[in-house]
Design a protein around this motif. Structure first.
Motif, short mmCIF file in Angstrom:
data_model
loop_
_atom_site.label_atom_id
_atom_site.label_comp_id
_atom_site.label_asym_id
_atom_site.label_seq_id
_atom_site.Cartn_x
_atom_site.Cartn_y
_atom_site.Cartn_z
N LEU A 54 50.71 18.60 48.49
CA LEU A 54 49.27 18.59 48.76
C LEU A 54 48.57 19.74 48.04
O LEU A 54 47.45 19.60 47.56
N ARG A 55 49.24 20.88 47.99
CA ARG A 55 48.62 21.99 47.27
C ARG A 55 48.50 21.68 45.79
O ARG A 55 47.51 21.98 45.15
N GLU A 56 49.53 21.03 45.25
CA GLU A 56 49.52 20.75 43.82
C GLU A 56 48.60 19.60 43.46
O GLU A 56 47.98 19.61 42.41
N GLN A 57 48.56 18.59 44.32
CA GLN A 57 47.86 17.37 43.91
C GLN A 57 46.59 17.07 44.69
O GLN A 57 45.90 16.10 44.38
N GLY A 58 46.25 17.87 45.69
CA GLY A 58 45.06 17.59 46.47
C GLY A 58 45.32 16.46 47.45
O GLY A 58 46.46 16.18 47.82
N ALA A 59 44.23 15.80 47.91
CA ALA A 59 44.34 14.80 48.97
C ALA A 59 45.19 13.60 48.54
O ALA A 59 45.04 13.07 47.45
N LEU A 60 46.08 13.15 49.44
CA LEU A 60 46.96 12.01 49.17
C LEU A 60 47.13 11.20 50.46
O LEU A 60 47.05 11.74 51.56
N SER A 61 47.42 9.91 50.28
CA SER A 61 47.76 9.10 51.45
C SER A 61 49.21 9.39 51.86
O SER A 61 49.98 9.93 51.08
N ARG A 62 49.57 8.96 53.09
CA ARG A 62 50.95 9.18 53.53
C ARG A 62 51.95 8.48 52.61
O ARG A 62 53.01 9.00 52.32
N ASN A 63 51.58 7.28 52.14
CA ASN A 63 52.49 6.58 51.23
C ASN A 63 52.70 7.36 49.93
O ASN A 63 53.81 7.43 49.42
N LEU A 122 45.36 12.70 53.42
CA LEU A 122 45.60 14.00 54.04
C LEU A 122 45.45 15.09 52.98
O LEU A 122 45.71 14.88 51.80
N ALA A 123 45.05 16.27 53.41
CA ALA A 123 44.96 17.41 52.49
C ALA A 123 45.22 18.68 53.28
O ALA A 123 45.19 18.68 54.51
N LEU A 124 45.48 19.75 52.57
CA LEU A 124 45.59 21.04 53.24
C LEU A 124 44.25 21.32 53.92
O LEU A 124 43.20 20.93 53.43
N ASP A 125 44.32 22.02 55.01
CA ASP A 125 43.10 22.44 55.68
C ASP A 125 42.25 23.22 54.68
O ASP A 125 42.67 24.26 54.18
N VAL A 130 35.51 29.46 38.77
CA VAL A 130 35.50 28.33 39.71
C VAL A 130 36.29 28.74 40.94
O VAL A 130 37.30 29.44 40.85
N VAL A 131 35.81 28.31 42.10
CA VAL A 131 36.50 28.59 43.35
C VAL A 131 36.76 27.25 44.04
O VAL A 131 35.86 26.41 44.11
N ALA A 132 37.98 27.04 44.48
CA ALA A 132 38.32 25.80 45.18
C ALA A 132 38.90 26.14 46.54
O ALA A 132 39.46 27.22 46.74
N ASP A 133 38.75 25.20 47.47
CA ASP A 133 39.43 25.40 48.75
C ASP A 133 40.82 24.77 48.66
O ASP A 133 41.21 24.23 47.63
N ALA A 134 41.55 24.84 49.75
CA ALA A 134 42.95 24.42 49.70
C ALA A 134 43.10 22.92 49.54
O ALA A 134 44.18 22.43 49.19
N SER A 135 42.01 22.16 49.76
CA SER A 135 42.09 20.71 49.55
C SER A 135 41.72 20.34 48.12
O SER A 135 41.55 19.17 47.81
N HIS A 136 41.56 21.34 47.27
CA HIS A 136 41.24 21.17 45.85
C HIS A 136 39.77 20.87 45.60
O HIS A 136 39.39 20.52 44.49
N GLU A 137 38.98 20.99 46.62
CA GLU A 137 37.54 20.79 46.46
C GLU A 137 36.96 22.04 45.80
O GLU A 137 37.24 23.15 46.24
N VAL A 178 47.39 28.43 39.44
CA VAL A 178 47.54 29.06 40.76
C VAL A 178 48.00 28.04 41.81
O VAL A 178 48.90 28.31 42.58
N PHE A 179 47.38 26.84 41.78
CA PHE A 179 47.79 25.82 42.74
C PHE A 179 49.28 25.53 42.64
O PHE A 179 49.93 25.18 43.61
N HIS A 180 49.82 25.67 41.43
CA HIS A 180 51.21 25.31 41.24
C HIS A 180 52.17 26.46 41.46
O HIS A 180 53.35 26.34 41.25
N SER A 181 51.67 27.60 41.87
CA SER A 181 52.61 28.72 42.00
C SER A 181 52.40 29.54 43.26
O SER A 181 52.99 30.59 43.39
N SER A 182 51.58 29.06 44.19
CA SER A 182 51.30 29.87 45.36
C SER A 182 52.36 29.74 46.44
O SER A 182 52.99 28.69 46.57
N PRO A 183 52.54 30.78 47.20
CA PRO A 183 53.44 30.66 48.34
C PRO A 183 52.85 29.69 49.36
O PRO A 183 51.64 29.48 49.41
N LEU A 184 53.72 29.08 50.12
CA LEU A 184 53.28 28.01 51.01
C LEU A 184 53.36 28.42 52.46
O LEU A 184 54.04 29.35 52.83
N LEU A 185 52.65 27.68 53.28
CA LEU A 185 52.74 27.79 54.72
C LEU A 185 52.30 29.16 55.24
O LEU A 185 52.50 29.46 56.41
#
Lengths: 435, 435
Positions: free
Chosen positions: B23-32, B78-81, B100-107, B396-403
């Motif tokens: 989700l961090r790397e790709q933004g919002a996704l469906s469960r499938n 679903l997306a990161l909060d 540019v500034v984005a939130d965790a959902s890639h917005e 940055v999205f592809h290298s951040s620590p998670l959780l």
């Protein structure tokens, strides 16, 4: 910190896997080298290697006395138990198949090659290969019961993803050969996972791996009946989006040059393949029909041979320099039998790459100065005809499942950690990464 | 199978990390989509996402109604909060900084740019950047308390390994600028990990990632004051052995061409940079001093402008085709403002690449036919001036620590699994991989 036996066992198991992986990939190493390679403390590592030694998964092979610089007491080198498995590399050339067999400590235990007629069909090639494999077994006393994996190099483009068993396309309707045939034939014969890739690409991997130290970024070109190449980028063999990476032979060098079999004019292959070089010598008045004739002319320092070879090598150098501008490799390797006969090829290509990378005068441009300082070394291939087979072996070493067939010390909480591990792969190769 | 609560918790935790990572790397996704991306069953995934939703680590953003093909009930995405963190991308151009500034959902929650004088010193550029960042905060109501990472693009070669804080070399003695300065200035200001890389390379990453689907193998060239490039190979941004990959501007196109600032002659940059194109127009008798003048000439379909642009674009196409033979990318992207003003550039470069890749006649060579069928698409860049900043964000999205910062449900055996995890990184970026 509280103790959680199940978790500790899992962590230890992970460490063991990493130790075994680095030994599988790199062969015999001292404890210090292993600790550095995987970032464990010497203390933790000693516990892990102690346990693996006790269980026979690894052995002490020798000391690093022959490899180390400076003084100090030689350190033991550890390796996978040689008897724990064999790995086979096979290279199907246009006229010859090479086979190398290594044990789990990376020692080559058998190797050989056999000829077949030019452009013979694939069933015949397979037949020659299997007879060679049998002969090696008799000759070297190798039995293939513990074969852990087979890597296979084939000539021409390979569009299947390496290591993946789903072959999207047929090789050529003309000879009825299906790329999966080689894979399946070996898989059925040995019951071991099989990796297939283009043999020139595998030669590039072999040149990157079987040196004094592994090269992370390497560009490779081979001058032979045709001109092919391979690239290692960031430690990984590059396949490209359709498995066609490395086609350096069809870069246009002179737009108004000779027609190429591909339909364009002036491709590198029309200038720097062995047939093209021989033809250029003949056109210049030097009657050479074969590489032997050319070698004799070179031995006599024939100026026509020298000129033709320098022209061809300069063209090779220009193509290599262009790709090197894009990729910034640390090494550029030129392979093929003609490179061994005619050292002038590497000399000239190296000079051309240096000119194309270095500014000819001190430059006001920071970027140019940097590029100049980091121009790639151009060298002849270290390996000879068995490069494709060794590369196939390297591909297998880097993709085999680990710890297969070893007894585990029972974990403190029983079989706990095992339950957390994914089912072990016994057939089919991990993920196609050659790293 | 026996139950081992500590191990199960560790496995669940690993699954959670993977869900959050995708989700961090790709933004919002469906469960499938998530289940496919990480290879979990829908049932297991639903348990994982249920727990993450309950803890507020992820949220339902919308449905896939706007994205899906065919009929069927729309699925939740679903997306990161979004409130769980912000990510900043900064691009220092020669005359302008973009943020540019984005939130965790890639917005994207804020973006802007500000000018500075040409070739102004780095302390001034940093000052302009920080004031811009403040202004964006006021304008968009963004507070940087939850900043998780900053990606920064800088012009010119970047020789530090991206994401690694050990800078081996100075940028230029002339302006006293040290590459670490930018990194340190942002790190100190925001207390967040910082990634620095060349901005043209980051633009290549942005073009590979911010499309309809991510491109694994992409070759990018930008025509601007100079000519630069970047490569994505196997999903990873290529740095090269000394951080100098992508220097397409200094590939020699005509050995007897105009002198280049690098000390060679006839580099691509002497033909296809904006100043070179303007100079060629003037030499041909078309008095253009700026891109605006050139745009006016193009609008009048001026044949001299067309000829100069086609010649430049053909040179770009030849260089791209040579590198594409080596790398077999699926897409080739041409960027730079001039590409938007002059569509003929992409048209001509595309035709040249097609010719260089396709045999001009049906070919007897299997390889050539394959190459023809898999020739790369050549297109104009999708992104405009904020491409470098977006690429920095992608890095940055592809290298951040998670959780980080999420409450955990207590594991059945207490804090067990935690003890097995490596200490969480709060500063410093993972491993420099942009994958």
């Amino acid at each position: 910190m509280q103790s959680y036996p199940g978790v500790q066992a899992l962590v230890r198991r992970t460490h063991e896997e990493r130790v075994l992986q680095v030994l599988r990939e790199q062969g015999a190493l001292s404890r210090n080298q292993i600790a550095r390679a995987i970032g464990l403390s010497r203390t933790t590592l000693s516990e892990i290697t102690g346990s693996l030694l006790q269980r026979g998964a690894i052995v002490v092979t020798d000391t690093d006395a022959a490899h180390r610089e400076g003084s100090g007491r030689p350190a033991e080198r550890l390796a996978l138990d040689p008897a724990s498995g064999q790995f086979m590399g096979v290279d199907f050339g246009h006229r010859r198949v090479h086979v190398v067999v290594a044990d789990a400590s990376h020692e080559i235990v058998a190797s050989g090659s056999d000829r077949y007629a030019d452009h013979v069909d694939w069933p015949t090639r397979l037949d020659v290969a299997f007879r060679l494999v049998e002969r090696l077994s008799d000759q070297y006393g190798v039995h293939y019961g513990a074969l852990q994996g087979v890597g296979i190099g084939i000539p021409g483009p390979y569009s299947g993803k390496p290591g993946v068993r789903d072959y999207p396309s047929h090789r050529s309707a003309a000879d009825g050969f299906h790329e999966a045939s080689v894979d399946e034939a070996f898989g059925e014969r040995f019951g071991a996972p099989v990796i297939v890739d283009n043999n020139t690409r595998l030669a590039a991997l072999a040149e990157a791996i079987f040196g004094e130290k592994a090269i992370e970024n390497l560009l490779y070109v081979r001058l032979s009946d045709g001109v092919g190449g391979g690239l290692v980028v960031g430690g990984r063999l590059v396949s490209g989006s359709a498995g066609l990476a490395g086609e350096l032979g069809h870069v246009t060098v002179t737009a108004d040059g000779s027609p190429c079999r591909c339909g364009k004019n002036g491709c590198l292959e029309t200038i720097a393949s062995v047939p093209a070089i021989l033809a250029a010598c003949r056109a210049a008045g030097l009657p050479v029909e074969s590489l032997d004739d050319l070698a004799a002319a070179i031995a006599r320092s024939h100026p026509l041979a020298d000129r033709v070879l320098r022209d061809a090598a300069a063209a090779v150098g220009r193509v290599l320099a262009a790709v090197a501008m894009a990729l910034n490799p640390s090494e550029i390797v030129i392979g093929g039998e003609i490179t061994r006969l005619a050292p002038v090829i590497v000399q000239q290509a190296s000079a051309t790459v240096a000119y194309e990378s270095f500014p000819s005068t001190p430059s006001p441009d920071v970027r140019a100065t940097r590029l100049a300082a980091h121009a790639a070394d151009v060298r002849a291939a270290h390996l000879a005809d068995d490069d494709g087979a060794l590369g196939a072996l390297a591909a297998v070493f880097h993709s085999s499942p680990l710890l297969a067939g070893y007894p585990e010390t029972p974990a403190p909480t029983g079989a706990g950690p095992r339950a957390a591990m994914p089912p072990r792969q016994t057939r089919g190769v991990a993920d196609g990464r050659h790293q």
